[in-house]
Design a protein around this motif. Structure first.
Motif, mmCIF file in Angstrom:
data_model
loop_
_atom_site.group_PDB
_atom_site.id
_atom_site.type_symbol
_atom_site.label_atom_id
_atom_site.label_comp_id
_atom_site.label_asym_id
_atom_site.label_seq_id
_atom_site.Cartn_x
_atom_site.Cartn_y
_atom_site.Cartn_z
ATOM 1 N N ILE A 6 27.038 -17.078 -0.038
ATOM 2 C CA ILE A 6 26.004 -16.523 -0.904
ATOM 3 C C ILE A 6 24.673 -17.165 -0.519
ATOM 4 O O ILE A 6 24.495 -18.381 -0.668
ATOM 5 C CB ILE A 6 26.327 -16.792 -2.394
ATOM 6 C CG1 ILE A 6 27.681 -16.183 -2.743
ATOM 7 C CG2 ILE A 6 25.208 -16.260 -3.284
ATOM 8 C CD1 ILE A 6 28.260 -16.651 -4.052
ATOM 9 N N ARG A 7 23.768 -16.345 0.014
ATOM 10 C CA ARG A 7 22.428 -16.824 0.373
ATOM 11 C C ARG A 7 21.528 -16.703 -0.861
ATOM 12 O O ARG A 7 21.582 -15.697 -1.567
ATOM 13 C CB ARG A 7 21.848 -16.002 1.516
ATOM 14 C CG ARG A 7 22.518 -16.292 2.842
ATOM 15 C CD ARG A 7 21.877 -15.482 3.959
ATOM 16 N NE ARG A 7 22.352 -15.939 5.247
ATOM 17 C CZ ARG A 7 21.745 -16.851 5.994
ATOM 18 N NH1 ARG A 7 20.612 -17.397 5.577
ATOM 19 N NH2 ARG A 7 22.254 -17.212 7.149
ATOM 20 N N SER A 15 23.032 -27.125 -0.071
ATOM 21 C CA SER A 15 24.119 -26.155 0.020
ATOM 22 C C SER A 15 25.280 -26.713 -0.782
ATOM 23 O O SER A 15 25.397 -27.928 -0.944
ATOM 24 C CB SER A 15 24.539 -25.957 1.467
ATOM 25 O OG SER A 15 23.454 -25.485 2.230
ATOM 26 N N SER A 16 26.146 -25.826 -1.260
ATOM 27 C CA SER A 16 27.294 -26.299 -2.031
ATOM 28 C C SER A 16 28.474 -25.355 -1.850
ATOM 29 O O SER A 16 28.301 -24.204 -1.437
ATOM 30 C CB SER A 16 26.938 -26.412 -3.521
ATOM 31 O OG SER A 16 26.682 -25.126 -4.053
ATOM 32 N N ALA A 17 29.651 -25.868 -2.161
ATOM 33 C CA ALA A 17 30.869 -25.048 -2.099
ATOM 34 C C ALA A 17 31.720 -25.381 -3.307
ATOM 35 O O ALA A 17 31.780 -26.535 -3.748
ATOM 36 C CB ALA A 17 31.637 -25.323 -0.818
ATOM 37 N N ARG A 18 32.391 -24.344 -3.820
ATOM 38 C CA ARG A 18 33.312 -24.560 -4.930
ATOM 39 C C ARG A 18 34.373 -23.474 -4.897
ATOM 40 O O ARG A 18 34.174 -22.402 -4.314
ATOM 41 C CB ARG A 18 32.587 -24.581 -6.273
ATOM 42 C CG ARG A 18 31.956 -23.273 -6.640
ATOM 43 C CD ARG A 18 31.185 -23.373 -7.935
ATOM 44 N NE ARG A 18 30.669 -22.061 -8.276
ATOM 45 C CZ ARG A 18 30.420 -21.654 -9.479
ATOM 46 N NH1 ARG A 18 30.614 -22.472 -10.492
ATOM 47 N NH2 ARG A 18 29.966 -20.451 -9.708
ATOM 48 N N ARG A 27 27.297 -21.636 -1.246
ATOM 49 C CA ARG A 27 25.928 -21.221 -1.551
ATOM 50 C C ARG A 27 24.981 -21.984 -0.633
ATOM 51 O O ARG A 27 25.055 -23.215 -0.553
ATOM 52 C CB ARG A 27 25.600 -21.500 -3.015
ATOM 53 C CG ARG A 27 26.476 -20.676 -3.957
ATOM 54 C CD ARG A 27 26.204 -20.988 -5.424
ATOM 55 N NE ARG A 27 27.078 -20.227 -6.265
ATOM 56 C CZ ARG A 27 26.838 -19.002 -6.705
ATOM 57 N NH1 ARG A 27 25.715 -18.394 -6.377
ATOM 58 N NH2 ARG A 27 27.708 -18.367 -7.475
ATOM 59 N N ILE A 28 24.132 -21.221 0.063
ATOM 60 C CA ILE A 28 23.215 -21.812 1.038
ATOM 61 C C ILE A 28 21.812 -21.245 0.835
ATOM 62 O O ILE A 28 21.651 -20.158 0.266
ATOM 63 C CB ILE A 28 23.674 -21.516 2.492
ATOM 64 C CG1 ILE A 28 23.733 -20.011 2.750
ATOM 65 C CG2 ILE A 28 25.010 -22.180 2.787
ATOM 66 C CD1 ILE A 28 23.994 -19.630 4.194
ATOM 67 N N PRO A 29 20.782 -21.958 1.331
ATOM 68 C CA PRO A 29 19.420 -21.399 1.266
ATOM 69 C C PRO A 29 19.327 -20.139 2.141
ATOM 70 O O PRO A 29 19.952 -20.058 3.208
ATOM 71 C CB PRO A 29 18.541 -22.514 1.853
ATOM 72 C CG PRO A 29 19.363 -23.756 1.732
ATOM 73 C CD PRO A 29 20.790 -23.320 1.846
ATOM 74 N N ALA A 30 18.548 -19.193 1.729
ATOM 75 C CA ALA A 30 18.418 -17.923 2.441
ATOM 76 C C ALA A 30 17.807 -18.096 3.831
ATOM 77 O O ALA A 30 18.076 -17.303 4.727
ATOM 78 C CB ALA A 30 17.576 -16.948 1.611
ATOM 79 N N TRP A 31 17.024 -19.130 4.049
ATOM 80 C CA TRP A 31 16.308 -19.300 5.308
ATOM 81 C C TRP A 31 17.163 -19.873 6.437
ATOM 82 O O TRP A 31 16.716 -19.906 7.585
ATOM 83 C CB TRP A 31 15.071 -20.171 5.107
ATOM 84 C CG TRP A 31 15.372 -21.534 4.534
ATOM 85 C CD1 TRP A 31 15.292 -21.886 3.224
ATOM 86 C CD2 TRP A 31 15.788 -22.694 5.247
ATOM 87 N NE1 TRP A 31 15.645 -23.204 3.060
ATOM 88 C CE2 TRP A 31 15.957 -23.727 4.288
ATOM 89 C CE3 TRP A 31 16.046 -22.979 6.578
ATOM 90 C CZ2 TRP A 31 16.361 -25.012 4.654
ATOM 91 C CZ3 TRP A 31 16.448 -24.258 6.935
ATOM 92 C CH2 TRP A 31 16.602 -25.256 5.964
#
Length: 166
Positions: A6-7, A15-18, A27-31
């Protein structure tokens, strides 16, 4: 396991993961570039999987510690779990809470080595330091010298590849 990336334009650096309903959400930054995304996702997924593997093995570790406590007439711990953040120690104990943490580096160690480390930490539930009373209780473990030799070799990097940390 399925991975969903998910950007987010709201994320700037982190960034994170679950795990959500059997799906790993990263979840990561869009850039982030595609290369950075691939590297970040692989690292976060690996870290999340390791932490879940550790949690799954806690029940077995706890049962093993309780059997040793009974056999050596030591207090039972409140909680025993694997941890991945002990780079210099094999285990640790908090006598006030009765919690014992065992380094995940010992997951593939021989049983007698793991039992020795558990017994060492269980002994701290009776004796805080490493004085004569502590050593007298710990010395009841018959494979103590053999286990400490293995741990010394492992600590020096002399153990076989299959015993090294991931």
């Amino acid at each position: 396991m399925q991975v969903e990336v998910i950007r987010s334009s709201r994320r700037r650096k982190t960034s994170s993961a679950r795990l959500v309903g059997g799906v790993i959400e990263v979840r990561i930054p869009a850039w982030l570039s595609e290369d950075e995304e691939s590297r970040t996702v692989a690292e976060l997924v690996a870290r999340l999987r390791r932490s879940h593997e550790l949690a799954e093995g806690d029940a077995d570790l706890d049962a093993r510690a309780r059997r040793l406590a009974t056999r050596y007439q030591l207090p039972e711990p409140e909680r025993v779990r694997w941890v991945g953040n002990q780079g210099r120690r094999w285990g640790s104990c908090t006598p006030a809470t009765g919690e014992i943490r065992i380094s995940s580096r010992l997951r593939r160690a021989p049983r007698y080595v793991l039992d020795y480390v558990l017994l060492h930490e269980l002994t701290h539930l009776v004796e805080d330091g490493h004085g004569p009373a502590f050593h007298a209780l710990e010395a009841r473990y018959p494979a103590r010298e053999r286990a400490t030799g293995f741990l010394d070799a492992l600590g020096l990097g002399l153990a076989a590849e299959r015993f090294r940390a991931d």
